[in-house]
Design a protein around this motif. Structure first.
Motif, PDB file in Angstrom:
ATOM      1  N   GLN A  43       0.832  -1.208   0.000  1.00 58.82           N
ATOM      2  CA  GLN A  43       0.000   0.000   0.000  1.00 58.82           C
ATOM      3  C   GLN A  43       0.863   1.255   0.000  1.00 58.82           C
ATOM      4  O   GLN A  43       0.571   2.226  -0.707  1.00 58.82           O
ATOM      5  N   ASN A  44       1.948   1.235   0.789  1.00 60.99           N
ATOM      6  CA  ASN A  44       2.852   2.372   0.854  1.00 60.99           C
ATOM      7  C   ASN A  44       3.497   2.632  -0.515  1.00 60.99           C
ATOM      8  O   ASN A  44       3.601   3.778  -0.959  1.00 60.99           O
ATOM      9  N   ALA A  45       3.936   1.579  -1.177  1.00 60.14           N
ATOM     10  CA  ALA A  45       4.548   1.734  -2.501  1.00 60.14           C
ATOM     11  C   ALA A  45       3.535   2.298  -3.490  1.00 60.14           C
ATOM     12  O   ALA A  45       3.864   3.171  -4.310  1.00 60.14           O
ATOM     13  N   ASP A  46       2.286   1.825  -3.401  1.00 56.63           N
ATOM     14  CA  ASP A  46       1.236   2.318  -4.303  1.00 56.63           C
ATOM     15  C   ASP A  46       0.969   3.800  -4.039  1.00 56.63           C
ATOM     16  O   ASP A  46       0.874   4.609  -4.970  1.00 56.63           O
ATOM     17  N   LEU A  47       0.870   4.186  -2.771  1.00 55.52           N
ATOM     18  CA  LEU A  47       0.636   5.592  -2.438  1.00 55.52           C
ATOM     19  C   LEU A  47       1.823   6.475  -2.840  1.00 55.52           C
ATOM     20  O   LEU A  47       1.637   7.605  -3.314  1.00 55.52           O
ATOM     21  N   ALA A  48       3.026   5.975  -2.660  1.00 52.99           N
ATOM     22  CA  ALA A  48       4.206   6.737  -3.070  1.00 52.99           C
ATOM     23  C   ALA A  48       4.200   6.954  -4.583  1.00 52.99           C
ATOM     24  O   ALA A  48       4.514   8.050  -5.065  1.00 52.99           O
ATOM     25  N   ASP A  49       3.821   5.925  -5.339  1.00 49.79           N
ATOM     26  CA  ASP A  49       3.733   6.041  -6.789  1.00 49.79           C
ATOM     27  C   ASP A  49       2.659   7.066  -7.184  1.00 49.79           C
ATOM     28  O   ASP A  49       2.890   7.912  -8.054  1.00 49.79           O
ATOM     29  N   GLN A  50       1.502   7.000  -6.517  1.00 53.26           N
ATOM     30  CA  GLN A  50       0.432   7.964  -6.805  1.00 53.26           C
ATOM     31  C   GLN A  50       0.888   9.386  -6.485  1.00 53.26           C
ATOM     32  O   GLN A  50       0.595  10.324  -7.235  1.00 53.26           O
ATOM     33  N   TYR A  51       1.619   9.543  -5.382  1.00 52.35           N
ATOM     34  CA  TYR A  51       2.118  10.862  -5.003  1.00 52.35           C
ATOM     35  C   TYR A  51       3.086  11.411  -6.054  1.00 52.35           C
ATOM     36  O   TYR A  51       2.985  12.568  -6.471  1.00 52.35           O
ATOM     37  N   LEU A  52       4.017  10.579  -6.493  1.00 47.17           N
ATOM     38  CA  LEU A  52       4.984  11.023  -7.509  1.00 47.17           C
ATOM     39  C   LEU A  52       4.292  11.389  -8.812  1.00 47.17           C
ATOM     40  O   LEU A  52       4.644  12.382  -9.462  1.00 47.17           O
ATOM     41  N   ARG A  53       3.303  10.621  -9.193  1.00 44.25           N
ATOM     42  CA  ARG A  53       2.557  10.941 -10.420  1.00 44.25           C
ATOM     43  C   ARG A  53       1.792  12.254 -10.273  1.00 44.25           C
ATOM     44  O   ARG A  53       1.750  13.061 -11.195  1.00 44.25           O
ATOM     45  N   ALA A  54       1.192  12.457  -9.104  1.00 38.51           N
ATOM     46  CA  ALA A  54       0.458  13.710  -8.873  1.00 38.51           C
ATOM     47  C   ALA A  54       1.417  14.901  -8.904  1.00 38.51           C
ATOM     48  O   ALA A  54       1.095  15.941  -9.485  1.00 38.51           O
ATOM     49  N   GLN A  55       2.598  14.755  -8.299  1.00 37.09           N
ATOM     50  CA  GLN A  55       3.594  15.819  -8.338  1.00 37.09           C
ATOM     51  C   GLN A  55       4.013  16.125  -9.776  1.00 37.09           C
ATOM     52  O   GLN A  55       4.151  17.279 -10.165  1.00 37.09           O
ATOM     53  N   ALA A  56       4.217  15.092 -10.572  1.00 31.87           N
ATOM     54  CA  ALA A  56       4.605  15.290 -11.971  1.00 31.87           C
ATOM     55  C   ALA A  56       3.482  15.994 -12.737  1.00 31.87           C
ATOM     56  O   ALA A  56       3.749  16.893 -13.553  1.00 31.87           O
ATOM     57  N   ASP A  57       2.236  15.622 -12.456  1.00 31.15           N
ATOM     58  CA  ASP A  57       1.103  16.279 -13.111  1.00 31.15           C
ATOM     59  C   ASP A  57       1.048  17.759 -12.760  1.00 31.15           C
ATOM     60  O   ASP A  57       0.801  18.615 -13.626  1.00 31.15           O
ATOM     61  N   VAL A  58       1.286  18.081 -11.492  1.00 27.64           N
ATOM     62  CA  VAL A  58       1.271  19.480 -11.059  1.00 27.64           C
ATOM     63  C   VAL A  58       2.387  20.263 -11.747  1.00 27.64           C
ATOM     64  O   VAL A  58       2.174  21.377 -12.239  1.00 27.64           O
ATOM     65  N   GLN A  59       3.580  19.698 -11.802  1.00 26.49           N
ATOM     66  CA  GLN A  59       4.702  20.381 -12.454  1.00 26.49           C
ATOM     67  C   GLN A  59       4.432  20.563 -13.944  1.00 26.49           C
ATOM     68  O   GLN A  59       4.726  21.625 -14.506  1.00 26.49           O
ATOM     69  N   ASN A  60       3.858  19.566 -14.594  1.00 23.94           N
ATOM     70  CA  ASN A  60       3.524  19.691 -16.017  1.00 23.94           C
ATOM     71  C   ASN A  60       2.464  20.758 -16.240  1.00 23.94           C
ATOM     72  O   ASN A  60       2.554  21.546 -17.191  1.00 23.94           O
ATOM     73  N   ALA A  61       1.452  20.794 -15.372  1.00 27.72           N
ATOM     74  CA  ALA A  61       0.405  21.817 -15.505  1.00 27.72           C
ATOM     75  C   ALA A  61       0.994  23.211 -15.314  1.00 27.72           C
ATOM     76  O   ALA A  61       0.658  24.142 -16.049  1.00 27.72           O
ATOM     77  N   ARG A  62       1.880  23.367 -14.335  1.00 26.85           N
ATOM     78  CA  ARG A  62       2.512  24.663 -14.092  1.00 26.85           C
ATOM     79  C   ARG A  62       3.361  25.079 -15.298  1.00 26.85           C
ATOM     80  O   ARG A  62       3.328  26.228 -15.735  1.00 26.85           O
ATOM     81  N   ARG A  63       4.100  24.134 -15.855  1.00 26.50           N
ATOM     82  CA  ARG A  63       4.945  24.426 -17.020  1.00 26.50           C
ATOM     83  C   ARG A  63       4.085  24.832 -18.220  1.00 26.50           C
ATOM     84  O   ARG A  63       4.400  25.792 -18.932  1.00 26.50           O
ATOM     85  N   ARG A  64       2.975  24.101 -18.436  1.00 26.73           N
ATOM     86  CA  ARG A  64       2.083  24.452 -19.546  1.00 26.73           C
ATOM     87  C   ARG A  64       1.477  25.837 -19.351  1.00 26.73           C
ATOM     88  O   ARG A  64       1.373  26.621 -20.295  1.00 26.73           O
ATOM     89  N   ALA A  65       1.074  26.149 -18.116  1.00 25.94           N
ATOM     90  CA  ALA A  65       0.496  27.470 -17.836  1.00 25.94           C
ATOM     91  C   ALA A  65       1.528  28.563 -18.081  1.00 25.94           C
ATOM     92  O   ALA A  65       1.199  29.608 -18.674  1.00 25.94           O
ATOM     93  N   ASP A  66       2.763  28.358 -17.653  1.00 24.82           N
ATOM     94  CA  ASP A  66       3.820  29.352 -17.892  1.00 24.82           C
ATOM     95  C   ASP A  66       4.062  29.540 -19.390  1.00 24.82           C
ATOM     96  O   ASP A  66       4.245  30.661 -19.859  1.00 24.82           O
ATOM     97  N   ASP A  67       4.061  28.445 -20.148  1.00 21.40           N
ATOM     98  CA  ASP A  67       4.239  28.534 -21.603  1.00 21.40           C
ATOM     99  C   ASP A  67       3.096  29.305 -22.247  1.00 21.40           C
ATOM    100  O   ASP A  67       3.313  30.140 -23.132  1.00 21.40           O
TER     101      ASP A  67
END
Length: 182
Positions: A43-67
């Motif tokens: 469960q911890n590994a699954d949550l860590a994976d979900q967290y990393l994916r969510a962080q990547a999504d946030v960074q991608n959204a921020r980058r797209r907004a800046d562009d």
């Protein structure tokens, strides 16, 4: 099997319950804890994976907004410059004509001024030119001098230089003469 070892909260009462309790393998607390630990690690590994994916999504959204913001700024200036090109063309054409009369210069200047005003209007640049008697507004006007007049106090007497705003934001306030307070 005794009643104390099968289930301390609910000791078996009937022979069937006694048989079922005897048929159950004895539970190993260490094995149970290890199984629960493996489950929690998964469960911890699954949550860590979900967290990393969510962080990547946030960074991608921020980058797209800046562009998108950078592109909007770039193209906004580009559209404004494009609307001014006909004004530039008119000025150059007027200067290229030899032996021009004063009347032709005046006509060309008036036509070029109309082009410039249309270009500014298309780009939401609005003129601030208050009429005489208009209440002085420090957000849109800048008082250059105060003069005695027969008008209401604190009103515009004359406009010395027009002001301009874009999208409700003042680019330059109108320079005005204002009536003195009584």
């Amino acid at each position: 099997m005794s009643e104390a070892t099968s289930n301390p909260n609910h000791p078996p009462q009937s022979e069937e319950e006694l048989a079922a309790a005897a048929a159950m393998p004895p539970t190993d607390p260490l094995a149970d804890a290890q199984a629960e630990l493996l489950n929690l690690k998964a469960q911890n590994a699954d949550l860590a994976d979900q967290y990393l994916r969510a962080q990547a999504d946030v960074q991608n959204a921020r980058r797209r907004a800046d562009d998108e913001i950078a592109k909007a700024r770039k193209f906004a200036v580009e559209a404004f410059a494009e609307s001014l090109l006909p004004v530039l063309d008119s000025l150059e054409a007027g200067l290229a004509i030899p032996n021009v009369t004063i009347e032709q210069i005046r006509e060309g200047s008036e036509a070029t001024l109309r082009q410039l005003k249309r270009a500014l209007e298309r780009n939401k640049v609005v003129e601030i030119a208050p009429a005489a008697g208009t209440k002085f507004d420090p957000h849109h006007h800048q008082a250059i001098s105060v003069v005695p007049a027969a008008q209401e106090p604190n009103t515009v007497v004359t406009v010395l230089q027009k002001g301009y705003s874009i999208a409700e934001r003042v680019l330059r306030p109108a320079l005005v003469t204002v009536t003195a307070p009584k």
